[in-house]
Enzyme design. Structure first.
Site, PDB file in Angstrom:
ATOM      1  N   GLY A   1       0.820  -1.195   0.000  1.00 39.29           N
ATOM      2  CA  GLY A   1       0.000   0.000   0.000  1.00 39.29           C
ATOM      3  C   GLY A   1       0.856   1.248   0.000  1.00 39.29           C
ATOM      4  CB  THR A   2       2.660   3.217  -1.487  1.00 44.32           C
ATOM      5  OG1 THR A   2       3.390   4.419  -1.399  1.00 44.32           O
ATOM      6  CG2 THR A   2       2.592   2.798  -2.938  1.00 44.32           C
ATOM      7  CB  THR A   3      -0.604   7.550  -2.140  1.00 47.40           C
ATOM      8  OG1 THR A   3      -1.693   6.811  -1.592  1.00 47.40           O
ATOM      9  CG2 THR A   3      -1.142   8.551  -3.150  1.00 47.40           C
TER      10      THR A   3
END
Length: 331
Positions: free
Chosen positions: A82-84
């Site tokens: 998960g990341t942005t």
């Protein structure tokens, strides 16, 4: 090791898989990815490049035909990547932004990692996927670009860098390698003119044609490369579990004529909106601005400050509407 490789002090044996370093900036060049040589052997040398090796090293990968996935070591917990991260091109250059939260399953492993890595003065890379894989391939990419610069006395273009990374990652398709990198950079006139001059030595082209091709290739570049070898070039990319929320903000406010301050504010808001809805993104935002003069990094900002700014903005809107109602209603 790199200096021995460049200066040809000695021939060092290397392991299984090597790719021939064909002209990476020639987009029509074909690669033979099945020409693997097992065992130990010496490097091929080039008389033109003062004995520099004509190969690119990549980590070994088992033969997919005989590779048993059940033999891999089981992790103590399932990895939930998960990341942005995001990047886009506007009239003032390229903006790259990312959050700083590293997650391991449902655990926040680190709240202050660096997901944007400078490769050289005009190129930064945003990373998404497995933290260990991204760190490894960023180091490999930085090394290969530096070796290319030492061998050819010019820097590899952004598109050539993306092509190199894509073909190095392709053999790992179908394995558990999880890497998604976005190359955000600027090709300078010096790099592209050197490429054009090299081609003009081989083929007698007109000077105006060479100059036109050089000017067409220089400028901002944004290219996405993932671990299955896919390579996409565009004007806006967002990668990670928070990317759908970031795309919502970018699609609403993205335009070519943005000023530098507007572009920075848009990128910061996109990361903030993503971290507000995505549990695997959060903590801080890192932001880079890449121009013809190189990249510059803004100070890291805590996303809670963006939250407080948003709350203050909403309070002002409510107060403005309240005053408008009071003026329209004399009672």
């Amino acid at each position: 090791m790199a200096l021995e490789d460049i200066c040809s002090f000695k021939d060092s044996p290397v392991h299984d898989k090597w790719f021939p370093a064909l002209p990476l900036e020639d987009m029509a060049t074909s690669f033979n990815l099945t020409d693997y040589n097992l065992g130990w052997r010496r490097l091929k040398k080039s008389e033109r490049n003062s004995g520099a090796p004509l190969h690119i090293f990549t980590p070994t990968v088992p033969n997919s035909a005989h590779f048993n996935h059940s033999m891999t070591v089981r992790r103590p917990f399932p990895l939930c990547h998960g990341t942005t991260t995001l990047g886009f091109i506007f009239q003032g250059g390229v903006i790259a932004a990312a959050d700083t939260r590293a997650s391991a399953g449902g655990l926040v492993a680190c709240p202050a990692v660096h997901k944007i890595t400078p490769i050289h003065s005009h190129l930064v890379v945003t990373s998404s996927g497995s933290g260990a894989d991204c760190m490894l391939w960023e180091r490999i990419l930085a090394r290969e670009i530096r070796l290319y610069q030492l061998r050819h006395r010019r820097r590899l273009s952004i598109r050539g860098t993306a092509k190199l990374l894509s073909f190095m990652l392709h053999p790992f398709k179908g394995t558990e390698v999880c890497v998604a990198l976005t190359l955000c950079g600027w090709d300078t006139e010096a790099v592209t003119s050197d490429c054009a001059n090299d081609s003009s030595l081989a083929v007698n082209q007109d000077v105006t044609t060479v100059t036109h091709s050089a000017s067409a290739n220089c400028g901002p570049k944004l290219i996405y490369v993932c671990s299955d070898g896919a390579r996409l070039q565009g004007n806006v990319f967002s990668v990670g579990s928070g990317s759908p929320y970031a795309y919502g903000v970018l699609d609403r406010g993205m335009r070519w004529s943005l000023s530098k301050e507007e572009a920075i504010s848009l990128a910061r808001e996109a990361v903030f909106r993503a971290t507000h809805r995505d549990a695997y993104s959060g903590n801080n935002v890192d932001l880079f601005h890449i121009t013809a003069q190189g990249w510059s990094q803004r100070p890291r900002e805590d996303l809670k400050e963006e939250y407080y700014r948003e709350m203050e903005k909403r309070a002002k809107i409510v107060e403005k509407r309240k005053r408008a109602r009071e003026l329209n209603d004399p009672r």
